[in-house]
Design an enzyme around this catalytic site. Structure first.
Site, PDB file in Angstrom:
ATOM      1  N   GLU A  77     -15.375  -1.254  24.611  1.00 14.97           N
ATOM      2  CA  GLU A  77     -16.733  -0.936  23.727  1.00 14.97           C
ATOM      3  C   GLU A  77     -16.939   0.554  23.831  1.00 14.97           C
ATOM      4  O   GLU A  77     -17.731   1.135  23.226  1.00 14.97           O
ATOM      5  CB  GLU A  77     -17.524  -1.733  23.804  1.00 14.97           C
ATOM      6  CG  GLU A  77     -17.278  -3.257  23.285  1.00 14.97           C
ATOM      7  CD  GLU A  77     -18.231  -4.193  23.477  1.00 14.97           C
ATOM      8  OE1 GLU A  77     -18.862  -4.316  24.430  1.00 14.97           O
ATOM      9  OE2 GLU A  77     -18.312  -5.272  22.596  1.00 14.97           O
ATOM     10  N   TYR A 122       0.968  -1.152  -0.056  1.00 15.08           N
ATOM     11  CA  TYR A 122       0.076  -0.121  -0.097  1.00 15.08           C
ATOM     12  C   TYR A 122       0.919   1.114   0.038  1.00 15.08           C
ATOM     13  O   TYR A 122       1.861   1.281   0.505  1.00 15.08           O
ATOM     14  CB  TYR A 122      -0.788   0.115   1.328  1.00 15.08           C
ATOM     15  CG  TYR A 122      -1.640  -1.120   1.586  1.00 15.08           C
ATOM     16  CD1 TYR A 122      -2.393  -1.822   0.237  1.00 15.08           C
ATOM     17  CD2 TYR A 122      -2.061  -1.647   2.889  1.00 15.08           C
ATOM     18  CE1 TYR A 122      -3.187  -2.672   0.477  1.00 15.08           C
ATOM     19  CE2 TYR A 122      -2.754  -2.752   2.904  1.00 15.08           C
ATOM     20  CZ  TYR A 122      -3.307  -3.306   1.669  1.00 15.08           C
ATOM     21  OH  TYR A 122      -4.330  -4.430   1.999  1.00 15.08           O
TER      22      TYR A 122
END
Ligand code: ZN
Ligand code: ZN
Length: 396
Positions: A375, A301
């Site tokens: 979370e 990349y």
């Protein structure tokens, strides 16, 4: 700041449980790069279930793009989340651990997808007030070169997009923090393959052989000079030999050794200079000892280079949305990301949302069998995305 954003905190709170639920579902059902069939279907179905005016398409077999046209004039912003998992056997014990043996969401892409779904749901309800257009890019296959981003760009998902942003949940960064940086942010990850070819034979008669192991070991040692002695120390680069395979038993000198490794760098010219320097070393060392070689250098990349102007606007908006102490300037990392493919088409910013929590033992690095995210980072990402949409799309 828009009136709509005043009650954003409670709006984000209203989707928090749902976002966590989506993340857990995805975590439990991970799929490998280019094989995200159920994952992309789940995204498609979830977006459909929101109703409203989302224009949903499937630009490649396992990706999803949704367009939302706002009710006010403004720019077009691409917001990207990746969705693929890794070939790792999960060692976590929570109840939503991977049900797919040997496959695991060990990079946080489950969280990225869940955050972008939550963002889409909330923005849909705010549509009349949204400036411009938001393009939700749910990308497959970030973890496996040549990557999904390039495919999606080739499929035209960036057409008309004027700015693009993406988040990575980041385990080195404590939850509650956001990390951002203008300019070089993530490196170009290139791969190389070397074979050293000698002449095999009896281990007790080395004079009859060309010992490929001894020569290859010299190649490894001398390659270290490329970065440490041939390159400018303030021009970052890493060269690691990560695979070294040769031989079968104690009394045979093998005819060849195979090596593999990675080079990480930022400056485009280095990606031409480094392979040339490497080959000079490989050729010199093998020649000196009567061995031969093959050498292949594959470009991965492009580096993630954050646009200065967009980064500045985004930083301002994040400081406004959170606070000065939340938004940190981070140094570049030598990891790679195919988000860079979108940055070829529009100025863009990739940034990190902290996901680490020592108290909860959420400390494992990305790609570790015990990796997970805190979370409570998920609503932070949703809030950041929504603020970014209003800020970056507003015509000034
Ligand atoms: Zn990863
Ligand atoms: Zn990742």
């Amino acid at each position: 700041m828009s009136v709509m954003l005043e009650d954003l905190e409670s709006r984000v709170e209203s989707v928090k449980e749902e976002v966590i639920g989506w993340r857990r579902y995805l975590h439990e059902n991970p799929e490998l790069s280019f094989q995200e069939e159920k994952t992309s279907q789940f995204i498609y179905d979830t977006l459909k279930s929101f109703g409203g005016n989302l224009e949903i398409t499937r630009p490649t077999p396992t990706s999803v793009v949704a367009k939302l046209k706002g009710g006010k004039p403004g720019r077009v912003l691409g917001v990207r989340a990746d969705m693929d998992a890794l070939p790792i056997t999960e060692e976590n014990s929570f109840e939503f651990k991977s049900k797919n043996d040997g496959v695991m969401h060990a990079c946080g892409h489950d969280g990225h997808t869940a955050m972008l779904l939550g963002t889409a749901k909330l923005l849909l309800a705010m549509q009349p007030d949204i400036p411009g257009e938001v393009r939700f890019i749910f990308q497959h296959a970030e973890e496996l070169f040549p990557g999904g981003a390039e495919e999606m760009v080739n499929a035209g998902v960036m057409e008309g997009v004027e700015q693009v942003i993406g988040i990575h949940l980041w385990s080195p960064l404590t939850v509650g923090k956001i990390g951002i940086r203008a300019g070089a942010f993530m490196a170009a990850p290139d791969t190389f393959y070397i074979t050293v070819k000698g002449k095999g034979g009896h281990a007790a008669q080395p004079q009859e052989t060309v010992d490929s192991i001894a020569v290859a070991a010299q190649v490894v040692t001398n390659l270290q000079h490329v970065v440490s002695r041939n390159l400018d120390p303030v021009d970052p680069a890493v060269l690691s030999v990560t695979k070294f395979v040769g031989g079968t038993t104690h009394n045979v000198i093998p005819g060849s050794v195979e090596m593999m490794g990675t080079v990480r760098s930022f400056r485009p010219e280095l990606r031409t200079e480094v392979p040339a320097l490497m080959e000079r070393v490989i050729k010199g060392v093998t020649d000196a000892h009567g061995a031969t070689y093959t050498f292949k250098y594959e470009r991965g990349y492009r580096p993630v280079i954050n646009d200065e102007a967009v980064t500045e606007k985004l930083r301002e908006c994040l400081v406004e949305a959170f606070s000065e102490s939340v938004v940190q300037e981070l140094p570049p990392t030598m990891g790679g990301e195919d988000f860079s493919a979108y940055q070829q088409k529009a100025p863009g910013v990739f940034f990190y949302v902290g996901a680490r929590n020592e108290e909860k033992d959420i400390v494992y690095p990305h790609h570790h069998p015990r990796f997970t995210v805190d979370e409570t980072a998920l609503p932070i990402g949703v809030k950041a995305f929504i603020h970014a949409v209003f800020k970056l799309n507003s015509e000034e």
